[in-house]
Design an enzyme around this catalytic site. Structure first.
Site, PDB file in Angstrom:
ATOM      1  N   THR A  13     -11.180 -80.931 -63.415  1.00 37.56           N
ATOM      2  CA  THR A  13      -9.856 -80.122 -63.340  1.00 37.56           C
ATOM      3  C   THR A  13      -9.219 -80.983 -62.118  1.00 37.56           C
ATOM      4  O   THR A  13      -9.584 -81.570 -61.456  1.00 37.56           O
ATOM      5  CB  THR A  13      -9.864 -78.721 -63.386  1.00 37.56           C
ATOM      6  OG1 THR A  13     -10.421 -78.444 -62.362  1.00 37.56           O
ATOM      7  CG2 THR A  13     -10.578 -78.160 -64.722  1.00 37.56           C
ATOM      8  N   LYS A  56     -11.582 -65.640 -55.656  1.00 40.25           N
ATOM      9  CA  LYS A  56     -10.740 -66.837 -56.688  1.00 40.25           C
ATOM     10  C   LYS A  56      -9.572 -66.933 -55.845  1.00 40.25           C
ATOM     11  O   LYS A  56      -8.963 -66.230 -55.176  1.00 40.25           O
ATOM     12  CB  LYS A  56     -10.508 -66.352 -57.717  1.00 40.25           C
ATOM     13  CG  LYS A  56      -9.570 -67.226 -58.874  1.00 40.25           C
ATOM     14  CD  LYS A  56      -9.779 -66.761 -60.244  1.00 40.25           C
ATOM     15  CE  LYS A  56      -9.241 -67.819 -61.033  1.00 40.25           C
ATOM     16  NZ  LYS A  56      -9.537 -68.933 -61.081  1.00 40.25           N
ATOM     17  N   GLY A 108     -14.670 -82.743 -67.940  1.00 40.98           N
ATOM     18  CA  GLY A 108     -14.454 -81.378 -67.806  1.00 40.98           C
ATOM     19  C   GLY A 108     -13.795 -81.292 -66.236  1.00 40.98           C
ATOM     20  O   GLY A 108     -13.212 -79.985 -65.860  1.00 40.98           O
ATOM     21  N   HIS A 137     -10.609 -61.144 -61.952  1.00 40.00           N
ATOM     22  CA  HIS A 137     -11.717 -62.038 -61.336  1.00 40.00           C
ATOM     23  C   HIS A 137     -11.962 -61.672 -60.132  1.00 40.00           C
ATOM     24  O   HIS A 137     -11.375 -60.981 -59.390  1.00 40.00           O
ATOM     25  CB  HIS A 137     -11.192 -63.461 -61.275  1.00 40.00           C
ATOM     26  CG  HIS A 137     -10.828 -64.531 -62.450  1.00 40.00           C
ATOM     27  ND1 HIS A 137      -9.867 -64.406 -63.336  1.00 40.00           N
ATOM     28  CD2 HIS A 137     -11.908 -65.142 -62.981  1.00 40.00           C
ATOM     29  CE1 HIS A 137      -9.973 -65.411 -64.416  1.00 40.00           C
ATOM     30  NE2 HIS A 137     -11.243 -65.690 -64.222  1.00 40.00           N
ATOM     31  N   HIS A 138     -13.363 -62.192 -59.447  1.00 37.12           N
ATOM     32  CA  HIS A 138     -13.833 -61.988 -58.260  1.00 37.12           C
ATOM     33  C   HIS A 138     -12.995 -62.335 -57.122  1.00 37.12           C
ATOM     34  O   HIS A 138     -11.655 -63.080 -57.238  1.00 37.12           O
ATOM     35  CB  HIS A 138     -15.142 -63.066 -58.198  1.00 37.12           C
ATOM     36  CG  HIS A 138     -14.804 -64.326 -58.388  1.00 37.12           C
ATOM     37  ND1 HIS A 138     -14.387 -65.306 -57.415  1.00 37.12           N
ATOM     38  CD2 HIS A 138     -14.944 -65.067 -59.526  1.00 37.12           C
ATOM     39  CE1 HIS A 138     -14.318 -66.399 -57.899  1.00 37.12           C
ATOM     40  NE2 HIS A 138     -14.600 -66.531 -59.355  1.00 37.12           N
TER      41      HIS A 138
END
Ligand code: NAD
Length: 248
Positions: free
Chosen positions: A80, A142, A78, A138-139
């Site tokens: 990235t 980010k 997972g 998004h928050h």
């Protein structure tokens, strides 16, 4: 299954709880920060493992993949940020006839959403009255805009809708061209992630949206991915896994 967790940060902890909920056993947690049972991956440590789930940082990822492959332990990655190393990783897995599943977004919900968006874009290919656009929220912490997920959504639309040719993520001080797909980003508050696709005509508006509530969806997708990978041989992306579990 007896599973080794590599990267014991927020995702590593989420993965551990999903593994236990689904009746698996965590035999080792690897993290260089010293918060696990070991600091580096080694063949010895994988001797009893039936699977690895890695959510770590990309430094040294090829060395880790080589160890998973040479020990024939199926691995779900997972982590990235290693896109440029993907083909080298594929070669290692193929040489060793091992099994690896990678993905930048393991959330089952997000992958279902990608499929819904692809179908929606294909449906309006012959209904020219509808335009299409993407928005994401998004928050405020980010760092990247648009999100990787928004870019994946945009690519799915381009693949399925002939009249859109270019992803346009910028604020425009001109009118948008018909072949541009506008992807807008809004930042603020604590929003874990909202992605919205709007289909709009003179007569009406259709909206499809995905709202993430927490990170549990990524962990569930990764654990289900490992269950799917077990017994297979090959270098798979999360798209292969999702395509296989969704009815056609
Ligand atoms: N594919 C997905 O669906 C998905 C979803 C969420 C996060 N991620 C990615 O997963 C990774 C981890 O995210 P997170 O939120 O848990 O981050 P995090 O910062 O909370 O945890 C990362 C952990 O990995 C450890 N680490 C660093 N290098 C390592 C290595 N070489 N081997 C083992 N452990 C190592 C760090 O010490 C840290 O504890 C990131 O790459 C992130 O982008 C992917």
């Amino acid at each position: 299954m007896k599973v080794v967790i590599v990267g014991y940060g927020s995702m590593g902890h989420e993965v551990e709880s999903v593994l236990l909920q689904r009746g698996h056993k965590v035999i080792c947690r690897v993290d260089p920060a010293g918060n696990g049972d070991a600091k580096t991956v080694s063949p010895d440590l994988l001797r009893e493992a039936e699977g690895v789930i890695e959510f770590a940082l990309p430094d040294g990822i090829l060395e880790n993949i080589r160890i998973y492959s040479e020990t024939s332990v199926p691995a779900v990655i997972g982590t990235t940020g290693w896109d440029k190393l993907r083909s080298q990783a594929g070669d290692i897995v193929k040489q060793n006839k091992s099994a690896l599943l990678w993905g930048n977004n393991f959330s089952l919900g997000a992958n279902l959403f990608f499929d819904l968006v692809s179908r929606a874009a294909a449906l309006i290919n012959s209904i020219e009255e509808y335009d299409i656009m993407v928005n994401e929220y998004h928050h405020k912490r980010k760092k990247d805009s648009p999100s990787g997920t928004a870019l994946t959504i945009a690519e799915k639309i381009l693949q399925n809708l002939d009249r859109k040719k270019v992803i346009q993520p910028e604020t425009l001080n001109r009118t948008i061209r018909d072949d541009e797909l506008h992807v807008g980003s809004v930042r603020g508050g604590s929003i874990p992630g909202i992605h919205r696709v709007t289909l709009d005509s003179d007569a009406d508006t259709i909206e499809i949206s995905h709202t993430a509530r927490n990170r549990g969806g990524f962990a569930l997708g990764a654990v289900r991915g490992l269950e799917w990978l077990s017994g297979k041989t090959g270098f798979f992306s999360v798209d292969d896994f999702i395509r296989d579990i969704l009815p056609s």
